[in-house]
Design an enzyme around this catalytic site. Structure first.
Site, PDB file in Angstrom:
ATOM      1  N   ARG A   1       0.859  -1.189   0.000  1.00 29.63           N
ATOM      2  CA  ARG A   1       0.000   0.000   0.000  1.00 29.63           C
ATOM      3  C   ARG A   1       0.895   1.239   0.000  1.00 29.63           C
ATOM      4  O   ARG A   1       1.703   1.424   0.913  1.00 29.63           O
ATOM      5  CB  ARG A   1      -0.901   0.004   1.244  1.00 29.63           C
TER       6      ARG A   1
ATOM      7  N   HIS B   1      -2.882  10.953   0.681  1.00 30.15           N
ATOM      8  CA  HIS B   1      -2.296  10.766   2.007  1.00 30.15           C
ATOM      9  C   HIS B   1      -1.646  12.092   2.406  1.00 30.15           C
ATOM     10  O   HIS B   1      -0.449  12.178   2.640  1.00 30.15           O
ATOM     11  CB  HIS B   1      -1.304   9.599   2.002  1.00 30.15           C
TER      12      HIS B   1
ATOM     13  N   GLU C   1      -7.689   8.607   6.113  1.00 30.06           N
ATOM     14  CA  GLU C   1      -7.980   9.203   7.412  1.00 30.06           C
ATOM     15  C   GLU C   1      -8.573  10.616   7.346  1.00 30.06           C
ATOM     16  O   GLU C   1      -7.916  11.600   7.691  1.00 30.06           O
ATOM     17  CB  GLU C   1      -6.722   9.218   8.285  1.00 30.06           C
TER      18      GLU C   1
ATOM     19  N   ASN D   1      -7.529   1.842   9.937  1.00 29.80           N
ATOM     20  CA  ASN D   1      -6.245   2.110  10.585  1.00 29.80           C
ATOM     21  C   ASN D   1      -6.477   2.117  12.081  1.00 29.80           C
ATOM     22  O   ASN D   1      -7.351   2.834  12.570  1.00 29.80           O
ATOM     23  CB  ASN D   1      -5.670   3.476  10.163  1.00 29.80           C
TER      24      ASN D   1
ATOM     25  N   TYR E   1      -4.472   2.014  15.996  1.00 28.47           N
ATOM     26  CA  TYR E   1      -3.249   2.052  16.792  1.00 28.47           C
ATOM     27  C   TYR E   1      -3.486   1.939  18.294  1.00 28.47           C
ATOM     28  O   TYR E   1      -2.707   1.322  18.996  1.00 28.47           O
ATOM     29  CB  TYR E   1      -2.482   3.358  16.520  1.00 28.47           C
TER      30      TYR E   1
ATOM     31  N   GLU F   1      -3.606  -0.018   8.120  1.00 29.10           N
ATOM     32  CA  GLU F   1      -2.448   0.378   8.934  1.00 29.10           C
ATOM     33  C   GLU F   1      -2.607  -0.168  10.333  1.00 29.10           C
ATOM     34  O   GLU F   1      -3.672  -0.049  10.947  1.00 29.10           O
ATOM     35  CB  GLU F   1      -2.315   1.901   9.073  1.00 29.10           C
TER      36      GLU F   1
HETATM   37  C1  FCB Z   1      -1.443   7.359  10.611  1.00 28.41           C
HETATM   38  C2  FCB Z   1      -0.985   7.862   9.264  1.00 28.41           C
HETATM   39  C3  FCB Z   1       0.365   7.364   8.845  1.00 28.41           C
HETATM   40  C4  FCB Z   1       1.329   7.318  10.013  1.00 28.41           C
HETATM   41  C5  FCB Z   1       0.714   6.585  11.188  1.00 28.41           C
HETATM   42  C6  FCB Z   1       1.620   6.447  12.380  1.00 28.41           C
HETATM   43  O1  FCB Z   1      -2.359   8.246  11.143  1.00 28.41           O
HETATM   44  O2  FCB Z   1      -1.904   7.514   8.259  1.00 28.41           O
HETATM   45  O3  FCB Z   1       0.837   8.166   7.810  1.00 28.41           O
HETATM   46  O4  FCB Z   1       1.736   8.592  10.341  1.00 28.41           O
HETATM   47  O5  FCB Z   1      -0.459   7.228  11.586  1.00 28.41           O
END
Ligand code: FCB
Length: 450
Positions: free
Chosen positions: A77, A121, A166, A298, A300, A355
């Site tokens: 990607r 992006h 995002e 995405n 985290y 992500e």
């Molecule tokens: C996301 C982004 C990516 C990177 C990660 C850590 O929000 O899409 O570009 O910065 O976080």
């Protein structure tokens, strides 16, 4: 030893984005983007870092594709830099920019790696920013034109497209908190920007399909799990408000539910929408809700929230739990719950994790290897969450690790390292970390091993 297998045909990959790795901001006719301008403005990024060189991927992409092959990735990607294609945002097409990505697509296909292309992006051409950026409706229209140009050039070979990466970051982080380019701080601009980013997605979709027959088209949203600090009704309301602000505001319109009414009321009450939803024109919500082939997720971390000063407001609560270098809490359970919720509450044909990953600063030791065991641990826990979700019926069909290599982490510059591959920014030497080899083995056996 038990191996927990993923379904046959599961797509394993890694992700990057143009501004974070390419460098070469002025080469071959590329125009200026808001991230060039922002990163060159004193005080905006940590240590004054810019993407001028980054990983020099513009010149080293063939070497970097070798890393993908060594990893055994099924898919890659990456994003297209809009200012390489349309240096002024609209109008004159820069053929050299299209050629750069066209060569990459061919090289990936030659290697048996499927390209997953993100069209936006975050590197908006400055000419569009000067005309209002994402708070202006015309930017959404310009995006659809740009999407058509790229799809026309690459759509015979690229069959997986992500429109916008995002929209929360495109709007809230960029126009409300101002941490990202263009660094504005206005709720009303941010809310207009959120609508125009979603509209851009919807307008681009038919353009892509027109030029890329049989294409799979989706959008990538970022989700943060929203967890109340206590069971009190006030904290639960706060968690619902945070979820509305971060997740539902973007998710609901894409799936035909319009903007969540509790959030519209909250924003109106706070005076953030002085003209109401006047940026929404007739037909917009249908355009935004046009059926997609997949949702890119995405994920985290989570946010623990408590009630704020007035009803519907929230404030973050910092628990004494382990955190990554970004200060983000490790919370794999949030990914599992999110996937289940998306599956049960929204009508999703397919989900990709576009992500997931973690920043730790581990670098080469005396043995010149990078023993990033904490990253392996993070990835293992999140992949186990994916596996559980699949077992529960969630149509999760692929996973892209963020990121293939260390890179320019936006406002945090080079002070964060998310890569499976360590990059020495002085020499541009790439060193695969232990997690790279671990992930390679996961891919090879299509599963986790105890
Ligand atoms: C996301 C982004 C990516 C990177 C990660 C850590 O929000 O899409 O570009 O910065 O976080």
């Amino acid at each position: 030893m038990t191996i927990t297998s993923f379904p046959a045909g599961f797509i394993w990959g890694a992700a990057t984005s143009a501004y974070q790795i390419e460098g070469a901001p002025r080469e071959d006719g590329r125009g200026e983007s808001i991230w060039d301008r922002f990163s060159h403005t004193p005080g905006k990024t940590q240590g004054g870092a810019t993407g001028d060189v980054a990983c020099d991927h513009y010149h080293r992409w063939e070497e970097d594709f070798g890393l993908l092959t060594a990893m055994g990735a099924d898919a890659y990607r990456f994003s297209i830099a809009w200012p390489r294609i349309l240096p002024n945002g609209r109008g004159q097409v820069n053929q050299a920019g299209l050629d750069f990505y066209s060569r990459q697509v061919d090289a990936l296909l030659d290697r048996g790696i499927t390209p997953y292309v993100t069209l936006y992006h975050w590197d908006l051409p400055v000419a569009l920013d000067d005309a209002g950026g994402w708070s202006a409706r015309a930017t959404a229209e310009a995006f659809a034109e740009y999407a058509g140009v790229v799809a026309q050039a690459l759509g015979d070979r690229v069959k997986h497209w992500i429109t916008i990466n995002e929209p929360w970051c495109v709007s809230m982080l960029s126009y409300q908190s101002g941490e990202h380019a263009p660094g504005h701080q206005s709720w009303s601009e941010a809310l207009a920007a959120s609508h125009h980013a979603l509209l851009a997605h919807g307008l681009a979709e038919p353009e892509i399909r027109r030029h890329s027959p049989g294409a799979q088209v989706g959008i990538t949203l970022n989700f943060t799990a929203s967890v109340p600090a206590s069971d009190s009704p006030a904290d639960r309301d706060a968690a619902r408000a945070f979820d509305g602000y971060f997740n539902r505001w973007f998710l609901d319109p894409v799936y035909g539910r319009g903007y969540p009414s509790d959030m519209v009321a909250a924003y109106m009450g706070a005076g953030f929408l002085p003209d109401g939803l006047s940026f929404v024109q007739p037909g917009d919500m249908d355009i935004i809700a046009a059926p997609t082939d997949f949702l890119g997720v995405n994920y985290y971390t989570r946010e623990v929230v408590a009630a704020g000063a007035s009803p519907g407001e929230w404030q973050p609560v910092r628990l004494d739990t382990p955190r990554t270098e970004m200060g983000w809490e490790i919370y794999p359970e949030g990914l599992y719950k999110l996937l289940l919720r998306l599956y049960s509450a929204y009508d999703l044909p397919k989900i990709y994790i576009t992500e997931n990953g973690v920043s730790y600063m581990d670098g080469p030791g005396t043995d010149r290897k990078v023993h990033d065991l904490r990253r392996i641990d993070y990835l293992r826990q999140h992949l186990a969450a994916c596996q559980r979700a699949i077992a529960a019926g969630v149509p999760l069909v692929g996973y892209f690790q963020w990121s293939l290599m260390d890179n320019f982490e936006w406002g945090r510059g080079y002070a964060q390292r998310f890569g499976a591959v360590y990059v020495n920014y002085e020499t541009q030497k790439r060193t695969p970390k232990d997690s790279f080899f671990w992930y390679r083995d996961v891919i090879a056996r299509n599963g986790l091993q105890d």
